[in-house]
Design an enzyme around this catalytic site. Structure first.
Site, PDB file in Angstrom:
ATOM      1  N   GLU A  52       0.846  -1.186   0.000  1.00 46.26           N
ATOM      2  CA  GLU A  52       0.000   0.000   0.000  1.00 46.26           C
ATOM      3  C   GLU A  52       0.890   1.248   0.000  1.00 46.26           C
ATOM      4  O   GLU A  52       2.004   1.222   0.522  1.00 46.26           O
ATOM      5  CB  GLU A  52      -0.860  -0.024   1.270  1.00 46.26           C
ATOM      6  N   LYS A 123      -9.813   1.730  -2.005  1.00 47.42           N
ATOM      7  CA  LYS A 123      -9.967   1.177  -0.664  1.00 47.42           C
ATOM      8  C   LYS A 123     -11.313   1.574  -0.050  1.00 47.42           C
ATOM      9  O   LYS A 123     -11.636   2.761   0.067  1.00 47.42           O
ATOM     10  CB  LYS A 123      -8.822   1.671   0.221  1.00 47.42           C
ATOM     11  N   CYS A 162      -5.022  -3.284   3.165  1.00 40.14           N
ATOM     12  CA  CYS A 162      -4.712  -2.999   4.566  1.00 40.14           C
ATOM     13  C   CYS A 162      -5.910  -3.196   5.506  1.00 40.14           C
ATOM     14  O   CYS A 162      -6.278  -4.324   5.807  1.00 40.14           O
ATOM     15  CB  CYS A 162      -4.135  -1.595   4.673  1.00 40.14           C
TER      16      CYS A 162
END
Length: 277
Positions: A52, A123, A162
């Site tokens: 990321e 995300k 994440c």
């Protein structure tokens, strides 16, 4: 007599995991990413996974100041190196906002082995936890967007980012979309129990979805590193420490089929995943 790494024996797919230390110097990060491609090419990898925020990172917070467009230097370099090496790539980047919302977007780009930009995941779950407020600087991706699943040499890689790892519905949605492997680029924040959470959740996502997991962390201050590869049976086959490192693994789809035949939990479940607005 042969020397040097040999190509994977098909149907295995070879994945290079680049646990990089990323700075806020965008030009330096391009050089680091190019070096990861060089290693992936050397070992005949099919896919390179970067963490990321691979384009730029500041542990105090990533936002609009770190953003680049999809035709900017970092993604352009990924595409150029993918075309030159034949190695596909998944990498975390930060994209600019617009006139409606100046906050940047935390995204993962998918580039195929010919250098084409073939997918983008924004995300969904922003890191508003443990004292952090990612949503102050970033806007979430739409929860109902089509899942990002990249086909590499006949194996399907589904993408999370994440903090998404803490939400089993996101992983299950990728399994529903046909993912054989769950890929999680991350800059997992350090802190009490955080490394344990990272490992435990990666193993859980593998077991509950009978899918391999490739969890690629960032190295450096404020993040845990500790990238790992988990088999669909939950066995950890590769695990790094907190230092920068690049490692390569072969994933065998026959293993996945065998685990899913022995443990048909996906077929036996009674509930579906429905995105919330």
């Amino acid at each position: 007599m042969t020397s040097g790494p040999q190509p994977p024996v098909r149907p295995a797919v070879r994945v290079t995991i680049a646990q990089l230390e990323v700075s806020d110097d965008a030009s330096a990060n391009v050089v680091v990413a190019r070096g990861a491609f060089d290693e992936a090419q050397r070992v005949h990898a099919d896919l390179l996974v970067l963490p990321e925020y691979a384009s730029a990172f500041d542990r105090r917070g990533v936002g609009a100041a770190h953003a680049q467009p999809l035709d900017g230097p970092f993604v352009s370099a990924l595409r150029e190196r993918a075309a030159a090496t034949g190695v596909a790539a998944l990498a975390g980047v930060t994209l600019p906002g617009d006139e409606h919302d100046e906050r940047a977007t935390n995204a993962v780009v998918a580039v195929d082995g010919e250098g084409a930009l073939v997918g983008l995941y924004r995300k969904v779950h922003l890191y508003d936890a443990f004292g952090s407020r990612e949503s102050d600087r970033l806007r979430p991706g739409p929860s109902d967007a089509a899942p990002l699943v990249l086909d590499v040499a006949g194996v399907r890689f589904g993408v999370l980012t994440c903090y998404d790892l803490r939400f089993p519905e996101s992983a299950r949605r990728l399994a529903d979309a046909g993912a054989d492997v769950l890929v999680i680029p991350a800059a997992w924040a350090d802190g009490d129990l955080k490394a344990m959470h990272w490992r435990t959740l990666a193993v859980a996502r593998a077991i509950e979805n009978t899918a391999a997991v490739v969890a690629v962390g960032m190295a450096g201050k404020g993040v845990v590193g500790r990238s790992l590869v988990v088999g669909p049976d939950g066995v950890v086959g590769l695990e790094l420490d907190e230092r920068p490192g690049i490692r390569t693994v072969d994933l065998d789809p026959a293993e996945l089929r065998g685990v899913r035949e022995a443990n048909p939990s996906l077929a036996n479940r009674r509930y579906a995943v429905v995105p919330r607005g």
